[in-house]
Design an enzyme around this catalytic site. Structure first.
Site, PDB file in Angstrom:
ATOM      1  N   ARG A  25       0.812  -1.200   0.000  1.00 47.30           N
ATOM      2  CA  ARG A  25       0.000   0.000   0.000  1.00 47.30           C
ATOM      3  C   ARG A  25       0.852   1.260   0.000  1.00 47.30           C
ATOM      4  O   ARG A  25       0.509   2.246  -0.610  1.00 47.30           O
ATOM      5  CB  ARG A  25      -0.962  -0.003   1.200  1.00 47.30           C
ATOM      6  CG  ARG A  25      -2.322  -0.548   0.791  1.00 47.30           C
ATOM      7  CD  ARG A  25      -3.311  -0.471   1.913  1.00 47.30           C
ATOM      8  NE  ARG A  25      -2.880  -1.352   3.012  1.00 47.30           N
ATOM      9  CZ  ARG A  25      -3.621  -1.631   4.075  1.00 47.30           C
ATOM     10  NH1 ARG A  25      -4.815  -1.098   4.211  1.00 47.30           N
ATOM     11  NH2 ARG A  25      -3.182  -2.433   5.025  1.00 47.30           N
TER      12      ARG A  25
ATOM     13  N   LYS B 233      -6.192 -17.535   5.408  1.00 48.62           N
ATOM     14  CA  LYS B 233      -7.153 -18.494   5.950  1.00 48.62           C
ATOM     15  C   LYS B 233      -8.588 -17.988   5.870  1.00 48.62           C
ATOM     16  O   LYS B 233      -9.522 -18.752   5.640  1.00 48.62           O
ATOM     17  CB  LYS B 233      -6.813 -18.846   7.395  1.00 48.62           C
ATOM     18  CG  LYS B 233      -6.688 -17.641   8.287  1.00 48.62           C
ATOM     19  CD  LYS B 233      -6.093 -17.987   9.649  1.00 48.62           C
ATOM     20  CE  LYS B 233      -5.735 -16.710  10.390  1.00 48.62           C
ATOM     21  NZ  LYS B 233      -4.412 -16.203  10.071  1.00 48.62           N
TER      22      LYS B 233
ATOM     23  N   GLU C 205      -0.198 -24.045   2.552  1.00 53.31           N
ATOM     24  CA  GLU C 205       0.316 -24.653   3.789  1.00 53.31           C
ATOM     25  C   GLU C 205       0.355 -23.650   4.946  1.00 53.31           C
ATOM     26  O   GLU C 205       0.079 -24.008   6.097  1.00 53.31           O
ATOM     27  CB  GLU C 205       1.718 -25.221   3.533  1.00 53.31           C
ATOM     28  CG  GLU C 205       2.345 -25.957   4.692  1.00 53.31           C
ATOM     29  CD  GLU C 205       1.613 -27.255   5.029  1.00 53.31           C
ATOM     30  OE1 GLU C 205       0.878 -27.257   6.021  1.00 53.31           O
ATOM     31  OE2 GLU C 205       1.769 -28.253   4.301  1.00 53.31           O
TER      32      GLU C 205
ATOM     33  N   GLY D 113       0.697 -22.324  10.854  1.00 51.91           N
ATOM     34  CA  GLY D 113       1.962 -21.702  10.454  1.00 51.91           C
ATOM     35  C   GLY D 113       2.993 -22.635   9.873  1.00 51.91           C
ATOM     36  O   GLY D 113       2.848 -23.151   8.766  1.00 51.91           O
TER      37      GLY D 113
ATOM     38  N   ILE E  63       3.941 -25.618  10.679  1.00 52.34           N
ATOM     39  CA  ILE E  63       3.802 -27.077  10.773  1.00 52.34           C
ATOM     40  C   ILE E  63       3.385 -27.665   9.431  1.00 52.34           C
ATOM     41  O   ILE E  63       2.363 -27.271   8.883  1.00 52.34           O
ATOM     42  CB  ILE E  63       2.752 -27.475  11.829  1.00 52.34           C
ATOM     43  CG1 ILE E  63       3.021 -26.770  13.154  1.00 52.34           C
ATOM     44  CG2 ILE E  63       2.718 -28.983  12.014  1.00 52.34           C
ATOM     45  CD1 ILE E  63       1.930 -26.978  14.198  1.00 52.34           C
TER      46      ILE E  63
ATOM     47  N   GLU F  39      -3.120  -9.375  19.718  1.00 52.40           N
ATOM     48  CA  GLU F  39      -3.216  -8.091  19.031  1.00 52.40           C
ATOM     49  C   GLU F  39      -4.015  -7.106  19.881  1.00 52.40           C
ATOM     50  O   GLU F  39      -4.698  -7.491  20.818  1.00 52.40           O
ATOM     51  CB  GLU F  39      -3.897  -8.294  17.679  1.00 52.40           C
ATOM     52  CG  GLU F  39      -3.025  -9.142  16.757  1.00 52.40           C
ATOM     53  CD  GLU F  39      -3.639  -9.288  15.373  1.00 52.40           C
ATOM     54  OE1 GLU F  39      -4.139  -8.289  14.832  1.00 52.40           O
ATOM     55  OE2 GLU F  39      -3.613 -10.403  14.847  1.00 52.40           O
TER      56      GLU F  39
ATOM     57  N   ASP G  87     -10.645 -16.988  14.210  1.00 51.17           N
ATOM     58  CA  ASP G  87      -9.429 -17.469  13.548  1.00 51.17           C
ATOM     59  C   ASP G  87      -9.396 -18.999  13.533  1.00 51.17           C
ATOM     60  O   ASP G  87      -9.150 -19.623  12.495  1.00 51.17           O
ATOM     61  CB  ASP G  87      -8.212 -16.897  14.299  1.00 51.17           C
ATOM     62  CG  ASP G  87      -6.898 -17.447  13.762  1.00 51.17           C
ATOM     63  OD1 ASP G  87      -6.423 -16.922  12.741  1.00 51.17           O
ATOM     64  OD2 ASP G  87      -6.356 -18.390  14.359  1.00 51.17           O
TER      65      ASP G  87
ATOM     66  N   LYS H 171      -9.640 -21.911  10.303  1.00 56.91           N
ATOM     67  CA  LYS H 171      -8.700 -23.019  10.139  1.00 56.91           C
ATOM     68  C   LYS H 171      -9.417 -24.367  10.207  1.00 56.91           C
ATOM     69  O   LYS H 171      -9.065 -25.307   9.490  1.00 56.91           O
ATOM     70  CB  LYS H 171      -7.607 -22.925  11.198  1.00 56.91           C
ATOM     71  CG  LYS H 171      -6.710 -21.696  10.982  1.00 56.91           C
ATOM     72  CD  LYS H 171      -5.882 -21.367  12.222  1.00 56.91           C
ATOM     73  CE  LYS H 171      -4.961 -20.190  11.983  1.00 56.91           C
ATOM     74  NZ  LYS H 171      -4.334 -19.717  13.243  1.00 56.91           N
TER      75      LYS H 171
ATOM     76  N   GLY I  90       3.937 -16.248  13.620  1.00 52.68           N
ATOM     77  CA  GLY I  90       5.238 -15.595  13.587  1.00 52.68           C
ATOM     78  C   GLY I  90       5.700 -15.475  12.156  1.00 52.68           C
ATOM     79  O   GLY I  90       5.452 -16.359  11.326  1.00 52.68           O
TER      80      GLY I  90
END
Lengths: 432, 432
Positions: free
Chosen positions: B48, B109, B133, B138, B140, B194, B205, B209, B306
């Protein structure tokens, strides 16, 4: 009848795993067809004794043959599945299949660890797929993640419990206080250990798996001969108690580590802290802890053996190979570009837990500590427990080259004041 | 210069994850080239604010653009990597890219859970690869195993800790006895939560998933709207203490289960026994427990969030997509042949842990038990703790339809002798 050409399978071996492969192919036929886009068809099963009673196995008796090589060479076979084990004749069969452009699925860890290069070379020659998820940690999807998912990252270490028999024995020793022989007997009774447990308890099985894991993780051909191996028959109830006192347990680990230019691969029993994710892997379960530069620590956990879990891994590979054949594509080929050097065990950096029976005299600790200093091995902790007739020194070192630690133990054994070296165990999974 | 044509990448978004993708592409360039067989070349980054200070990011400033759609449409772009998030304009960009035959890697997601079908359809139309993935758990490697390794098996249940923020909060409540608000404050200070934690603590979230995992595990399109969702803001220090007394802890779980003809997908806090492998997943770690018919229980563990861990998953997908482009092949396309029905939460079989403040009178338990019997809910255990002014009943049920349990709780709340319903928690991971 499906209008789509079927994918034709040849099965080499019909023991514990082969039987379950046949059953799963039958039970899940509709799902497999939907996932692949074509039906799978089992066209032959090579066995040593075709007349043997096989209960309710859902296949026609006419599929059995003793001529494995003939089956492999048949023009109408697309995928060869090998669950026989051993180096020969499996190697001859699979090299033949791969060179002829057939896809190969194998669970043969011994062959892959001893001469995986021959199979990879034959696959490259024939433009063929070679899949072997079932060869390490049975049902756990581990090789595909290493072979594909982690290819954008750099693996720095793989630490695994990859032998269910020895994990069952060590878990049982940890929870009941039993000695090795007693725990082995229990494992044998429950069917977790074979009549001749040598391959498991002496670490040969784990060493083969270590070679396969290290090859994939480090993009370097590593064979079983490159793996330092020490069995777990010497682990005593006293060692386990001593581990518990330190907040640790003892596991038979396969450890593969890389530095910038080299790798080290070893199998041996080691103390690990109870807080380590591998410490709580009990019973006959397997788990592999993978450390990478970017992803951080990862762990994969599940059943490492057993007919049905192993067959699940074989079936996953069959689906992948069948899809590739239908779409005219191939699995990622062998990645060995890094060609790192395998360091000898002496250069590995490890920590030792050493338990000594010593004479109860003034100056013993000073003498013993002097031996460590002489070999430039730094001591982390010392515990003395003294009775006049049975004084003990338990020493844990900082990280040092394995050769220096071995030389230290050798020198300690020659001291008059050291009556005996009760145990020497490596310590893993903790900061040095 | 390599003689091989490079694979050209466009990056949409350069925040926490995008920055790490750029760094890893730079740091691991030689390894990536060796593994892929061709160099990767970053040809544009849509952001942006292109003028923003980006420290030592190893890219030329000329690569930045605000015109994401223009970048996606460039003929020389092979692979589009989206790490912006949100439904629009990401969907428009990715559908455009996929239809044009470009490979797409996304960590989005929310988009996949809301309208993954649009992406899969566009991928089918364009004959393109769609990899994601990084969208769940994350770093894994979890989706590739579900999408490929387990395709020879039947997944019966997926139970996961897929939100690091809430796992940090619940782990902290379990270990320190803190309440929700106190633990949330700590998580915010440490950067695990957050400023607006709604998406995490209310389970949005995790629900996204859950939809992605259920779709892959059950070969059925499942969207976020199909997922029953209950947040974890109502979990109290008292609940956690009560869980501990029962040998349990409380986790925010995503649970996807299948029966023969239907699936149920839900996200809610639940008690699980301390002996369950998910119970010891602490801190902000993620783990997903997968149960299958043949492989048995499997667990995948690692960092769920992360920048760098997530970027590792993105890079793995980039390597796969790049290899496919070089060899002219494709990833397995969407598998949704099963088209199972999604059951409403009321039909899910669960167990409840119910804590009631009741009047201290004779006959209270008989009355309360009568309400359970009336709704055909069987009681497993009851504990009474009575002081004259504060009598308590803690009831754990056997497995029953969620609707029957909810109706039981509703009826209990109307009893005069029930002063208040202190807490209602589902119990998972134990036999009914």
């Amino acid at each position: 009848m499906s209008p789509v050409k079927s994918i034709r399978l040849a099965l080499l071996g019909c023991g514990v795993v082969g039987t379950e492969v046949v059953r799963l192919l039958h039970e899940q036929a509709d799902d497999l067809t939907a996932r692949i886009g074509a039906p799978l068809e089992l066209v032959g099963i090579a066995v040593r004794r075709p007349g043997r009673e096989r209960g309710d196995l859902p296949v026609d008796a006419s599929l059995f043959t003793t001529d494995a090589l003939g089956l492999v060479k048949r023009d109408d076979v697309d995928v060869v599945i090998e669950v026989v084990g051993g180096i020969e004749p499996a190697r001859t069969w699979l090299v033949e299949a791969l060179r002829a452009g057939k896809s190969v699925i194998t669970a043969n860890k011994a062959l892959l660890a001893e001469d995986g290069g021959a199979l990879h070379d034959a696959a490259a020659e024939g433009g063929s797929d070679l899949y072997y998820e079932a060869s390490v940690a049975g049902a756990i999807p581990l090789l595909r993640p290493l072979r594909e998912s982690l290819h954008g990252d750099r693996v720095t270490a793989v630490t695994g419990i990859v032998n269910g028999t020895t994990n069952f024995i060590l878990s049982s020793m940890a929870s009941t206080g039993a000695g090795f022989n007693e725990a082995l007997e229990e494992a044998t009774e429950l069917g977790y250990a074979e009549a001749d447990p040598t391959a498991d308890v002496e670490g040969f099985d784990a060493a083969a798996k270590a070679a396969i894991l290290a090859s994939l993780a480090f993009h370097t051909r590593v064979t079983a001969a490159d793996v330092f191996r020490e069995g777990m028959t010497g682990v005593t109830a006293g060692d386990m108690a001593s581990a518990r006192e330190m907040g640790c347990t003892i596991k038979l680990l396969c450890i593969a580590q890389r530095t910038a230019e080299s790798v080290s691969v070893r199998v041996h029993p080691a103390m690990i802290p109870l807080s380590h994710p591998l410490a709580s892997v009990g019973d006959a379960f397997n788990a592999v802890f993978v450390e990478t530069e970017a992803a951080g620590p990862l762990m994969f956990y599940g059943r490492g053996a057993g007919g049905r879990p192993t067959a699940s891994a074989v079936l996953g590979d069959i689906v992948a190979a069948a899809r590739n054949r239908l779409t005219g594509t191939r699995a990622p080929s062998e990645s060995n570009y890094a060609s790192l050097t395998v360091r000898p065990i002496g250069e590995s950096m490890t920590r030792y837990h050493i338990s000594l029976d010593v004479a109860e005299k003034p100056g013993v600790l000073a003498t013993v500590a002097g031996v460590f200093a002489q070999h430039e091995v730094s001591i982390a902790t010392v515990r003395q427990s003294g009775r006049a007739d049975d004084a003990k020194l338990v020493i844990v070192t900082h990280s040092a080259p394995d050769a220096a630690l071995a030389a230290t133990v050798e020198a300690l054994s020659k001291l008059d004041i050291v009556r005996s070296i009760a145990s020497v165990l490596r310590v893993e999974g903790t900061p040095s």
